[in-house]
Design a protein around this motif. Structure first.
Motif, PDB file in Angstrom:
ATOM      1  N   ALA A  83       0.835  -1.205   0.000  1.00  0.00           N
ATOM      2  CA  ALA A  83       0.000   0.000   0.000  1.00  0.00           C
ATOM      3  C   ALA A  83       0.870   1.255   0.000  1.00  0.00           C
ATOM      4  O   ALA A  83       0.622   2.200  -0.748  1.00  0.00           O
ATOM      5  CB  ALA A  83      -0.929  -0.022   1.210  1.00  0.00           C
ATOM      6  N   PHE A 100     -12.403  -4.836 -11.247  1.00  0.00           N
ATOM      7  CA  PHE A 100     -13.341  -5.276 -10.218  1.00  0.00           C
ATOM      8  C   PHE A 100     -14.681  -5.567 -10.893  1.00  0.00           C
ATOM      9  O   PHE A 100     -15.426  -4.657 -11.233  1.00  0.00           O
ATOM     10  CB  PHE A 100     -13.467  -4.226  -9.125  1.00  0.00           C
ATOM     11  N   ASN A 102     -17.542  -6.781 -10.060  1.00  0.00           N
ATOM     12  CA  ASN A 102     -18.847  -6.446  -9.490  1.00  0.00           C
ATOM     13  C   ASN A 102     -19.052  -4.950  -9.312  1.00  0.00           C
ATOM     14  O   ASN A 102     -19.987  -4.530  -8.632  1.00  0.00           O
ATOM     15  CB  ASN A 102     -19.034  -7.157  -8.147  1.00  0.00           C
ATOM     16  N   HIS A 103     -18.152  -4.155  -9.855  1.00  0.00           N
ATOM     17  CA  HIS A 103     -18.289  -2.711  -9.788  1.00  0.00           C
ATOM     18  C   HIS A 103     -18.528  -2.172 -11.191  1.00  0.00           C
ATOM     19  O   HIS A 103     -18.129  -2.786 -12.179  1.00  0.00           O
ATOM     20  CB  HIS A 103     -17.032  -2.076  -9.199  1.00  0.00           C
ATOM     21  N   LEU A 111     -12.115   3.840  -7.720  1.00  0.00           N
ATOM     22  CA  LEU A 111     -11.279   3.119  -6.757  1.00  0.00           C
ATOM     23  C   LEU A 111      -9.798   3.305  -7.075  1.00  0.00           C
ATOM     24  O   LEU A 111      -8.972   3.349  -6.176  1.00  0.00           O
ATOM     25  CB  LEU A 111     -11.621   1.627  -6.775  1.00  0.00           C
ATOM     26  N   ARG A 117      -7.313   6.881   0.378  1.00  0.00           N
ATOM     27  CA  ARG A 117      -7.113   5.454   0.551  1.00  0.00           C
ATOM     28  C   ARG A 117      -7.526   4.974   1.944  1.00  0.00           C
ATOM     29  O   ARG A 117      -7.739   3.792   2.143  1.00  0.00           O
ATOM     30  CB  ARG A 117      -5.628   5.104   0.344  1.00  0.00           C
ATOM     31  N   TRP A 119      -9.541   4.008   5.267  1.00  0.00           N
ATOM     32  CA  TRP A 119     -10.905   3.491   5.395  1.00  0.00           C
ATOM     33  C   TRP A 119     -11.808   4.474   6.113  1.00  0.00           C
ATOM     34  O   TRP A 119     -12.975   4.598   5.772  1.00  0.00           O
ATOM     35  CB  TRP A 119     -10.901   2.128   6.084  1.00  0.00           C
ATOM     36  N   LEU A 122     -12.903   7.263   3.783  1.00  0.00           N
ATOM     37  CA  LEU A 122     -13.807   6.822   2.718  1.00  0.00           C
ATOM     38  C   LEU A 122     -15.225   6.572   3.221  1.00  0.00           C
ATOM     39  O   LEU A 122     -16.173   6.557   2.444  1.00  0.00           O
ATOM     40  CB  LEU A 122     -13.270   5.554   2.056  1.00  0.00           C
ATOM     41  N   LEU A 123     -15.389   6.377   4.530  1.00  0.00           N
ATOM     42  CA  LEU A 123     -16.737   6.163   5.057  1.00  0.00           C
ATOM     43  C   LEU A 123     -17.619   7.378   4.791  1.00  0.00           C
ATOM     44  O   LEU A 123     -18.817   7.251   4.580  1.00  0.00           O
ATOM     45  CB  LEU A 123     -16.677   5.899   6.564  1.00  0.00           C
ATOM     46  N   ALA A 125     -16.634  10.061   2.623  1.00  0.00           N
ATOM     47  CA  ALA A 125     -16.274  10.862   1.460  1.00  0.00           C
ATOM     48  C   ALA A 125     -17.289  10.733   0.330  1.00  0.00           C
ATOM     49  O   ALA A 125     -17.749   9.646   0.019  1.00  0.00           O
ATOM     50  CB  ALA A 125     -14.902  10.427   0.949  1.00  0.00           C
TER      51      ALA A 125
ATOM     52  N   SER B 231     -21.344   3.448   0.913  1.00  0.00           N
ATOM     53  CA  SER B 231     -20.351   4.530   0.864  1.00  0.00           C
ATOM     54  C   SER B 231     -19.193   4.136  -0.047  1.00  0.00           C
ATOM     55  O   SER B 231     -19.139   3.027  -0.570  1.00  0.00           O
ATOM     56  CB  SER B 231     -19.812   4.786   2.271  1.00  0.00           C
ATOM     57  N   ARG B 232     -18.261   5.048  -0.219  1.00  0.00           N
ATOM     58  CA  ARG B 232     -17.049   4.704  -0.984  1.00  0.00           C
ATOM     59  C   ARG B 232     -16.265   3.627  -0.264  1.00  0.00           C
ATOM     60  O   ARG B 232     -15.617   2.798  -0.876  1.00  0.00           O
ATOM     61  CB  ARG B 232     -16.176   5.940  -1.183  1.00  0.00           C
ATOM     62  N   PHE B 233     -16.356   3.658   1.069  1.00  0.00           N
ATOM     63  CA  PHE B 233     -15.763   2.579   1.858  1.00  0.00           C
ATOM     64  C   PHE B 233     -16.318   1.234   1.397  1.00  0.00           C
ATOM     65  O   PHE B 233     -15.581   0.268   1.219  1.00  0.00           O
ATOM     66  CB  PHE B 233     -16.078   2.802   3.343  1.00  0.00           C
ATOM     67  N   GLY B 234     -17.652   1.194   1.208  1.00  0.00           N
ATOM     68  CA  GLY B 234     -18.302  -0.055   0.805  1.00  0.00           C
ATOM     69  C   GLY B 234     -17.834  -0.531  -0.556  1.00  0.00           C
ATOM     70  O   GLY B 234     -17.673  -1.735  -0.786  1.00  0.00           O
ATOM     71  N   LYS B 235     -17.608   0.422  -1.466  1.00  0.00           N
ATOM     72  CA  LYS B 235     -17.090   0.038  -2.789  1.00  0.00           C
ATOM     73  C   LYS B 235     -15.710  -0.584  -2.654  1.00  0.00           C
ATOM     74  O   LYS B 235     -15.407  -1.598  -3.286  1.00  0.00           O
ATOM     75  CB  LYS B 235     -17.014   1.269  -3.701  1.00  0.00           C
ATOM     76  N   ALA B 236     -14.888   0.049  -1.807  1.00  0.00           N
ATOM     77  CA  ALA B 236     -13.554  -0.504  -1.580  1.00  0.00           C
ATOM     78  C   ALA B 236     -13.661  -1.869  -0.903  1.00  0.00           C
ATOM     79  O   ALA B 236     -12.903  -2.790  -1.221  1.00  0.00           O
ATOM     80  CB  ALA B 236     -12.727   0.453  -0.727  1.00  0.00           C
ATOM     81  N   THR B 238     -16.077  -4.230  -1.094  1.00  0.00           N
ATOM     82  CA  THR B 238     -16.414  -5.323  -2.002  1.00  0.00           C
ATOM     83  C   THR B 238     -15.275  -5.555  -2.994  1.00  0.00           C
ATOM     84  O   THR B 238     -15.075  -6.670  -3.458  1.00  0.00           O
ATOM     85  CB  THR B 238     -17.722  -5.052  -2.759  1.00  0.00           C
ATOM     86  N   ALA B 239     -14.502  -4.514  -3.296  1.00  0.00           N
ATOM     87  CA  ALA B 239     -13.331  -4.704  -4.160  1.00  0.00           C
ATOM     88  C   ALA B 239     -12.283  -5.552  -3.438  1.00  0.00           C
ATOM     89  O   ALA B 239     -11.637  -6.400  -4.057  1.00  0.00           O
ATOM     90  CB  ALA B 239     -12.747  -3.365  -4.568  1.00  0.00           C
ATOM     91  N   ARG B 241     -13.017  -7.816  -1.286  1.00  0.00           N
ATOM     92  CA  ARG B 241     -13.576  -9.171  -1.347  1.00  0.00           C
ATOM     93  C   ARG B 241     -13.225  -9.844  -2.680  1.00  0.00           C
ATOM     94  O   ARG B 241     -12.833 -11.000  -2.724  1.00  0.00           O
ATOM     95  CB  ARG B 241     -15.098  -9.081  -1.190  1.00  0.00           C
ATOM     96  N   ASP B 242     -13.341  -9.074  -3.781  1.00  0.00           N
ATOM     97  CA  ASP B 242     -13.195  -9.676  -5.108  1.00  0.00           C
ATOM     98  C   ASP B 242     -11.750  -9.793  -5.561  1.00  0.00           C
ATOM     99  O   ASP B 242     -11.413 -10.708  -6.314  1.00  0.00           O
ATOM    100  CB  ASP B 242     -13.982  -8.853  -6.141  1.00  0.00           C
ATOM    101  N   ALA B 243     -10.890  -8.851  -5.179  1.00  0.00           N
ATOM    102  CA  ALA B 243      -9.499  -8.884  -5.657  1.00  0.00           C
ATOM    103  C   ALA B 243      -8.624  -8.152  -4.644  1.00  0.00           C
ATOM    104  O   ALA B 243      -8.263  -6.994  -4.820  1.00  0.00           O
ATOM    105  CB  ALA B 243      -9.387  -8.235  -7.033  1.00  0.00           C
ATOM    106  N   MET B 247      -6.200  -4.560  -4.783  1.00  0.00           N
ATOM    107  CA  MET B 247      -6.428  -3.384  -3.944  1.00  0.00           C
ATOM    108  C   MET B 247      -5.157  -2.949  -3.232  1.00  0.00           C
ATOM    109  O   MET B 247      -4.894  -1.761  -3.085  1.00  0.00           O
ATOM    110  CB  MET B 247      -7.532  -3.663  -2.922  1.00  0.00           C
ATOM    111  N   TYR B 252      -4.375   0.538  -1.210  1.00  0.00           N
ATOM    112  CA  TYR B 252      -5.295   0.426  -0.082  1.00  0.00           C
ATOM    113  C   TYR B 252      -4.692  -0.465   0.991  1.00  0.00           C
ATOM    114  O   TYR B 252      -4.165  -1.536   0.679  1.00  0.00           O
ATOM    115  CB  TYR B 252      -6.637  -0.166  -0.529  1.00  0.00           C
ATOM    116  N   TYR B 257      -9.791  -1.990   6.420  1.00  0.00           N
ATOM    117  CA  TYR B 257     -11.148  -2.227   5.921  1.00  0.00           C
ATOM    118  C   TYR B 257     -11.751  -3.464   6.566  1.00  0.00           C
ATOM    119  O   TYR B 257     -12.890  -3.466   7.029  1.00  0.00           O
ATOM    120  CB  TYR B 257     -11.117  -2.390   4.395  1.00  0.00           C
TER     121      TYR B 257
END
Lengths: 253, 372
Positions: A83, A100, A102-103, A111, A117, A119, A122-123, A125, B231-236, B238-239, B241-243, B247, B252, B257
């Motif tokens: 990171a 990603f 699912n996005h 992202l 970056r 957490w 981002l909650l 933002a 939120s943007r947190f949530g997008k990060a 699930t990202a 989770r997937d990869a 990240m 990140y 998270y």
């Protein structure tokens, strides 16, 4: 020591005497390598030459047993994690397009966008105006405005490649490491990818690891040949192709 | 700022779900309290107790889904956080009994008198106060989740290894709580509760209030979870989770998270457990049994992993089936559970909610194909 300081200030990426061993097998053996700012470098070598391990060391995935890895003349990459290193400005593109799935296309870019970056930030933002503008620019560069709200999983293979390029633009790294970008591509796609990388190289330094000699020729940049974890030769493709040692370990096969 | 944060996840589906949960929590208790027992609309207290229990299970399922469905951490130990919250509530309820216990000791709960305790163990102090118990209900599961998550996520323990660790955690806690010298009631646990906040736990009014509170808690958890994943947190998240490694290479710090949702989820599970205990009237170490945690994962799988509504549907559907079958055909229940697990894996990989969204996606895909 003074030599080191001099060099490390001028080079963007500086590797000196890097050794990595896995259970006694030396994946990298006293490897030294310099990449200048703005440069594009191709790294070639047969399977097991240490190309991917070199990338892993630079991006913080693997810690070297010995040696120095310095980025931008100041940052000691052997002490930082993935990171931190990414935040410093080193981006990595994998062989397989990894978006990603699912996005949406837009969220993928969001992202990747340089900046927030942590957490807890981002909650709360919401995307800023500047971020939205930048996303719009990137979407138009990769010509995916129409697909911006589509899930990445629905994109075709080619569209995913473009999205990933968009994500790299969004991340805006100083140095981009690209792992075998043309594996499994047709000749036309290979040529397009070479063009894209040259385009990216106008504003970013790039290190490309590649198997495909035709592609390396198309890039037309300085080549480093790795063999058994060390540098075997360096120069233009024609120079290294003429080197009998290179012919023996790599081209001759 | 908080309002905006809470509002950002409120999609139309979530709004309906929150209102529906609140409607259950308001209408059923009111029908119990206002309708005479002879009326056809009267809801008996046992129904309130049952629905209240299901609402707590639904909160637990939502907590599991937050880490498993949205962050990819397959937890097989979440019932431990539920049980810890339950124990904190149990300790409060035990101290409310006071001198009304069998042995009439004003300070020591019955089991301590029975086991020859001379004085109250240090960790029982404060539990006579509801506010203290309320803090502990959130704090104890959170701190455990923080400690476990801190080490596991920083050491990059993922996948099946993490699942095994969470399973081992709940198993270890079960064995510990079975011991009499833990000072927490041993294998009998705690029961014979009398009062909660001065009201008899047996009275219909208290049952109605507890059922309402369970619904309120679930509704609040839905709003919080919706805000987090929206939120943007949530997008990060699930990202991740997937990869996950992608990240990391984007810069990140993935551990933060994971840790945040894991702790949040543990706190939610703790509150659910605390509301569960006064409604069933007992807490004992069997609540830590690994099977409970696995069952909670199954609720999520049945309802739909990675959706907010799925775990609630799943918790209600599976538990309704369990209540019915364990009464009507007790020997069939475990077979039905096994068959359900196989059927969901084979035919409903995205659960009940997945069925619906598959149909809906087919519709949007058709629309998307029309050139703009």
């Amino acid at each position: 020591m003074s030599m080191t300081e001099q060099r490390s200030t001028s080079a963007l990426l500086y590797l000196s005497g890097v050794t990595v061993s896995f259970d006694g097998f030396k994946a990298l053996n006293n490897l030294s390598l310099l990449v200048e700012p703005g440069e594009m470098r191709a790294i070639i070598g047969p399977n097991g030459a240490g190309k991917t391990t070199m990338m892993d060391v630079v991006t913080g995935k693997t810690r070297p047993d010995e040696g120095e890895v310095v980025f931008d003349g100041k940052a000691d990459l052997t002490k930082l994690d993935e990171a931190d290193i990414a935040t410093l400005g080193i981006g990595r593109k994998f062989q397989k397009p990894t978006v990603f799935e699912n996005h949406t296309v837009r969220d993928n870019l969001l992202l990747a966008l340089a900046g927030l970056r942590s957490w807890y930030k981002l909650l709360l933002a919401a995307p800023t105006k500047a971020e939205n503008t930048r996303l719009g620019e990137i979407l138009s560069i990769i010509r995916m405005e129409a697909q911006q709200h589509m899930l990445a999983a629905r994109l075709s293979h080619g569209q995913k490649q473009w999205l990933e390029i968009g994500m790299l633009l969004a991340q805006d790294p100083k140095l981009l490491l690209v792992d075998e970008p043309v594996a499994g591509m047709t000749d036309v796609e290979t040529e397009t990818t070479a063009q894209v990388l040259r385009e990216i190289n106008k504003t970013h330094s790039v290190v490309v690891v590649e198997h495909d000699m035709g592609f390396v020729r198309a890039l037309g940049v300085k080549v480093t040949v790795l063999h058994e974890g060390s540098m075997l030769a360096e120069g233009t493709l024609d120079q290294v192709s003429a080197d009998p040692r290179v012919v023996e370990v790599y081209l001759g096969r | 700022m908080i309002t905006r944060f809470l509002w950002q996840g409120m999609g139309p589906m979530l709004r309906v779900a929150v209102l529906f949960v609140l409607a259950i929590g308001i209408i059923l208790p009111l029908l119990n309290q206002l309708m005479p027992a002879s009326s056809a609309f009267h809801v008996p207290a046992w129904v309130l107790q049952l629905i209240g229990k299901y609402l707590c299970f639904a909160s637990l399922a939502l907590a599991v889904d937050l880490v498993w469905g949205f962050c990819g951490i397959l937890t097989l130990g979440h019932a431990a956080f539920f049980a810890l919250g339950g124990y904190c509530m149990g300790m409060y309820l035990m101290r409310q009994i006071g001198s009304r216990g069998q042995y009439g000791n004003p300070l020591l709960p019955d089991f301590m008198v029975f086991l020859n305790y001379k004085e109250l163990p240090w960790f029982w102090h404060g539990f006579d106060q509801f506010w203290f118990a309320a803090i502990m209900i959130v704090l104890v599961p959170s701190v455990l989740a923080l400690a476990l998550g801190w080490f596991a996520f920083r050491s990059r323990v993922t996948g099946v290894y993490l699942s095994i660790i969470t399973q081992a955690m709940t198993f270890a806690l079960m064995l510990a709580f079975f011991r009499n010298d833990m000072g927490l009631g041993g294998n009998n646990g705690m029961t014979d509760f009398k009062d909660i906040l001065g009201f008899s736990v047996q009275s219909d009014a208290t049952r109605a209030t507890l059922c309402f509170t369970s619904a309120l808690a679930l509704a609040i958890f839905l709003v919080i979870s919706g805000a987090v994943v929206g939120s943007r947190f949530g997008k990060a998240l699930t990202a991740v989770r997937d990869a996950e490694s992608r990240m990391r290479f984007l810069g990140y710090r993935v551990e933060g998270y994971k840790l945040f949702v894991f702790v949040l989820s543990a706190a939610m599970a703790g509150v659910a457990g605390a509301l569960y205990v006064p409604q069933v009237g007992i807490i004992n170490p069997s609540e830590f049994s690994p099977g409970n945690s696995i069952e909670a994962v199954l609720w999520v799988a049945v309802g739909g992993r990675g959706t907010l509504i799925g775990p609630i549907l799943g918790a209600f559907a599976v538990n309704f089936g369990k209540t019915y079958l364990t009464g009507a055909l007790p020997e069939v229940w475990l077979f039905a559970l096994g068959a359900l697990f196989i059927a969901v894996t084979l035919f409903l990989p995205k659960g009940i909610v997945g069925l619906w969204s598959q149909i809906r996606n087919r519709g949007t895909a058709r629309k998307a194909r029309v050139p703009a």
